[in-house]
Motif scaffolding. Sequence first.
Motif: not given
Length: 227
Positions: A79-100
């Motif tokens: 889910e976070p990976l798909l969300a990051a891909i969908a939002d990447t058109e904004d031209g910034v770096l996306h990290l598809p996680y908040s917890w390691y």
Amino acid sequence: MRVAVVIPWRPGTPERNAHHQYVQAHLRQLLPDAIHLDADSGHRQFSRAGSRNEGIRQAEAAGADIVVLCDADTLPEGEPLLAAIADTEDGVLHLPYSWYRGLSRDGTQAHLAGAPAADCPTDLAHEWATGGILVIRPDAWWRAGGMDERFEGWGFEDAAFRIASDALLGPTVRHAGAITHLWHPQESGLGSPQHVANGQLCQRYVDATGKPDDLRKVVAEHAHATA
């Protein structure tokens, strides 16, 4: 919108090889329609920075609009990976996680045997990771300078790229979720001359945090060194 998934990769230990196959299968299941690539820059010592840059080039050549750079020992959630891909058109770096979630040796064996990652023992878990998996447009990657190939061996290249991205592209976006790191013998070389040199180079990025002009100078040095 064409997506490429790139794993920076060179065959290594039995654990590493097995993890690569597992992560590759996981990513193909999450993104079956993507272009899937392994990338190796060919440096004498395997270079994660160089191989990520090479992966971006290969993805561009294949016609990708968005690139998912995922380490061969790291598992993202869908889910976070798909969300990051969908939002990447904004031209910034996306990290598809908040917890390691860094699994222990026993935790990794349990997970590979079928146990949910969240239920497996860990060696380390935290909120401040900056690497593992990155989602970005190729043009944005290069506007941020690409990854600095002066970082050799293990460590610091992810933090440096995050600092450059924040200043030159805009604030990095995190998506709620976890990444799971599979255990393997450490290769960090803590205290070695190269690890110390990496730390000193990263400090230059840290000192330029939030200063786009200063960061452009550091990035220009890297671009000149690898031209």
